[in-house]
Write a protein that holds these residues in place. Sequence first.
Motif, PDB file in Angstrom:
ATOM      1  N   HIS A  65       0.952  -0.752  -0.411  1.00  0.00           N
ATOM      2  CA  HIS A  65       0.577   0.057   0.270  1.00  0.00           C
ATOM      3  C   HIS A  65       0.982   1.547   0.192  1.00  0.00           C
ATOM      4  CE1 HIS A  65      -3.709  -1.990   1.770  1.00  0.00           C
ATOM      5  NE2 HIS A  65      -3.574  -3.781   0.268  1.00  0.00           N
ATOM      6  N   ASP A  66       2.192   1.155   0.523  1.00  0.00           N
ATOM      7  CA  ASP A  66       3.167   2.548   0.640  1.00  0.00           C
ATOM      8  C   ASP A  66       3.428   2.748  -0.848  1.00  0.00           C
ATOM      9  OD1 ASP A  66       4.112  -0.061   0.422  1.00  0.00           O
ATOM     10  OD2 ASP A  66       5.855   0.222   1.591  1.00  0.00           O
ATOM     11  N   ALA A  67       3.683   1.587  -1.480  1.00  0.00           N
ATOM     12  CA  ALA A  67       3.541   2.129  -3.354  1.00  0.00           C
ATOM     13  C   ALA A  67       2.658   2.198  -3.909  1.00  0.00           C
ATOM     14  CB  ALA A  67       3.831   0.612  -3.860  1.00  0.00           C
ATOM     15  N   HIS A  68       0.800   1.859  -3.863  1.00  0.00           N
ATOM     16  CA  HIS A  68       0.037   2.269  -4.124  1.00  0.00           C
ATOM     17  C   HIS A  68       0.100   3.558  -4.103  1.00  0.00           C
ATOM     18  CE1 HIS A  68      -2.001  -1.804  -3.418  1.00  0.00           C
ATOM     19  NE2 HIS A  68      -1.177  -1.781  -4.361  1.00  0.00           N
TER      20      HIS A  68
ATOM     21  N   GLY B 155       4.982 -10.738  -9.123  1.00  0.00           N
ATOM     22  CA  GLY B 155       5.192 -10.634 -10.287  1.00  0.00           C
ATOM     23  C   GLY B 155       6.556  -9.961 -10.981  1.00  0.00           C
ATOM     24  N   PRO B 156       7.423 -10.331 -11.787  1.00  0.00           N
ATOM     25  CA  PRO B 156       8.917  -9.645 -12.201  1.00  0.00           C
ATOM     26  C   PRO B 156       7.850  -8.444 -12.348  1.00  0.00           C
ATOM     27  CG  PRO B 156       7.937 -11.174 -14.036  1.00  0.00           C
ATOM     28  CD  PRO B 156       6.895 -11.565 -13.059  1.00  0.00           C
ATOM     29  N   VAL B 157       9.243  -7.373 -12.268  1.00  0.00           N
ATOM     30  CA  VAL B 157       8.954  -5.641 -12.412  1.00  0.00           C
ATOM     31  C   VAL B 157       8.842  -5.681 -13.554  1.00  0.00           C
ATOM     32  CG1 VAL B 157      10.153  -3.505 -12.805  1.00  0.00           C
ATOM     33  CG2 VAL B 157      10.598  -5.165 -10.539  1.00  0.00           C
ATOM     34  N   GLY B 158       7.951  -5.358 -14.706  1.00  0.00           N
ATOM     35  CA  GLY B 158       8.267  -4.831 -16.035  1.00  0.00           C
ATOM     36  C   GLY B 158       6.771  -5.527 -16.928  1.00  0.00           C
TER      37      GLY B 158
ATOM     38  N   VAL C 279       0.800  -4.953 -10.848  1.00  0.00           N
ATOM     39  CA  VAL C 279       2.031  -4.713 -11.256  1.00  0.00           C
ATOM     40  C   VAL C 279       2.451  -4.818 -10.104  1.00  0.00           C
ATOM     41  CG1 VAL C 279       3.621  -2.408 -11.488  1.00  0.00           C
ATOM     42  CG2 VAL C 279       1.201  -2.136 -11.274  1.00  0.00           C
ATOM     43  N   GLY C 280       3.685  -5.765 -10.980  1.00  0.00           N
ATOM     44  CA  GLY C 280       4.947  -6.319 -10.604  1.00  0.00           C
ATOM     45  C   GLY C 280       6.029  -6.320  -9.860  1.00  0.00           C
ATOM     46  N   VAL C 281       6.374  -6.735  -8.861  1.00  0.00           N
ATOM     47  CA  VAL C 281       7.428  -5.314  -8.133  1.00  0.00           C
ATOM     48  C   VAL C 281       8.301  -6.520  -7.433  1.00  0.00           C
ATOM     49  CG1 VAL C 281       5.476  -3.950  -7.413  1.00  0.00           C
ATOM     50  CG2 VAL C 281       5.802  -6.337  -5.655  1.00  0.00           C
ATOM     51  N   ALA C 282       8.742  -7.446  -7.882  1.00  0.00           N
ATOM     52  CA  ALA C 282       9.995  -8.621  -7.784  1.00  0.00           C
ATOM     53  C   ALA C 282      10.781  -8.740  -8.978  1.00  0.00           C
ATOM     54  CB  ALA C 282       9.124  -9.999  -7.448  1.00  0.00           C
ATOM     55  N   PRO C 283      12.127  -8.462  -8.235  1.00  0.00           N
ATOM     56  CA  PRO C 283      13.327  -8.645  -8.858  1.00  0.00           C
ATOM     57  C   PRO C 283      13.075  -9.550  -9.885  1.00  0.00           C
ATOM     58  CG  PRO C 283      13.915  -8.135  -6.639  1.00  0.00           C
ATOM     59  CD  PRO C 283      12.358  -8.473  -6.865  1.00  0.00           C
TER      60      PRO C 283
ATOM     61  N   ALA D   2      10.221  -1.367  -9.460  1.00  0.00           N
ATOM     62  CA  ALA D   2       8.809  -0.775  -9.799  1.00  0.00           C
ATOM     63  C   ALA D   2       8.422   0.522  -9.339  1.00  0.00           C
ATOM     64  CB  ALA D   2       7.399  -1.703  -9.287  1.00  0.00           C
ATOM     65  N   ILE D   3       8.317   1.360  -8.750  1.00  0.00           N
ATOM     66  CA  ILE D   3       7.945   2.726  -8.319  1.00  0.00           C
ATOM     67  C   ILE D   3       7.861   3.775  -9.472  1.00  0.00           C
ATOM     68  CG2 ILE D   3       8.095   4.559  -6.952  1.00  0.00           C
ATOM     69  CD1 ILE D   3       8.305   2.008  -5.190  1.00  0.00           C
TER      70      ILE D   3
END
Length: 462
Positions: free
Chosen positions: A149-152, A215-218, A402-406, A435-436
């Motif tokens: 939620h900090d990313a949201h 999931g993966p970033v991107g 949105v994927g946020v994992a390396p 991902a930011i």
Amino acid sequence: MTLTQKLLPLAISVLLSAAPLMAADAPVAKEAIAAALISKVNSAVDADTARLTHIFKDLHQHPELAFTETRTAGIVSKELKALGFSVTEGIGKTGVVGVLKNGEGPTVWFRADMDSNAVRETTGLPYAAKAKQKQADGSEIDVMHACGHDAHVTWMLGLAKTMAALKSDWSGTLVVYAQPAEEVGLGAQAMVDDKLWERGFPKPDFAFGTHTAPGPVGVISSSPGVRMAGVDQLDITFNGLGGHGSTPQMTIDPVVMASQAVLAYQTIVSRNLDPQAAAVLSVGSIVTGRDNNVIPETSVLKLNLRWFTPEVRTQMLKRIDEINKGVAIAAGVSAEKMPTRVMKGNSGPLINDKLLVSRINPSLEALMGKGKVIDHFPAVMGSEDFQEAFKPLNTPYVFMLVGVAPPALFQEAQLMGRPFPYSNHNPDFFVDLAAIPIGAKVNSVAVLSIMAKQNTSKNTVN
């Protein structure tokens, strides 16, 4: 072959069903917004990334539980006011709504949730949450943003600044809002109950939200139809007769009743529901007693239900009540002390509007790259309350992941037979800083797909 190209098939194998990318009955996709406008979004967010990263780290270090998000709300309010938004605070206790009017055109609402989880962080990040949060009863508990939620909030603030900077390229009214208490399923309804739709805010033509996914970033998901399950949070209280542990015959033991109920609940999904009707019943907590040698008066079970149809929900609640009563009768509980059920947070299934998905996805693919926008993602048993705010108005909405994992960690997990490197609500959950900017760009392009001046004549999705 790039790392992303190597990872994408792995991502798709996990994130997608075997169905084609676009369902046969899906509407024809709209055209993407101009490449020059997408370039402007990229430039605006890239220039803002340092600020957004600072905001994200600060929010991550200062998590706040449901309905206590006063610091977070203050940051949102301050940032939106600086961008020229008209801001209203304190809706549903801590909710914040910002309105930016920019001529004639559609009205789009965009939501970010603010609350954190009662989890002790183990990521080891230099900006990890470390302080405990004091409760109303004086106790202290560990807290962290274990669901992104900090990313949201950061992504929403990135959207707000981008749209303020690109006002010459769009027309209409943008409403961004920070919602409290998503984790307990009460925040959206709290804002509605606090007269969200009676305060004179422009009514939405469309609504959007985004959420982190491991999931993966991107790679992102913007998929039509049912995305998430309905959810109920409920407490069951078994009333017994307390006494000394050495004389159980003088008591009616609520711990035993609660234990019997927990096991009996497992037969609801396995033996009472249609095997093809997806549902989950979890007991997340048993609260009872204190001393080793004292049989307590009561035991409280905290349940969580997941379902996709109201019929399944009704059947689950009915069987829970029947099991509770049966266990109590068998234990010798009197009629006036039968178990009680208290319903807490509730949300229905989240169902993305198919036509709106087809409207925004070409622009999202132009932003992310071909094949990076997953538009046929199987529904999950996770739940949201985002959609509850728009039920009274029947607003079409899309909720994106949105994927946020390396990518390297995602690949490593795949090779080990794990679907993801970590999961939401776990103490090791984290958002890769790469991902930011991506989340801010996704938000901005989704909104511009509706509000760009080339599109504002289309006030309905057709």
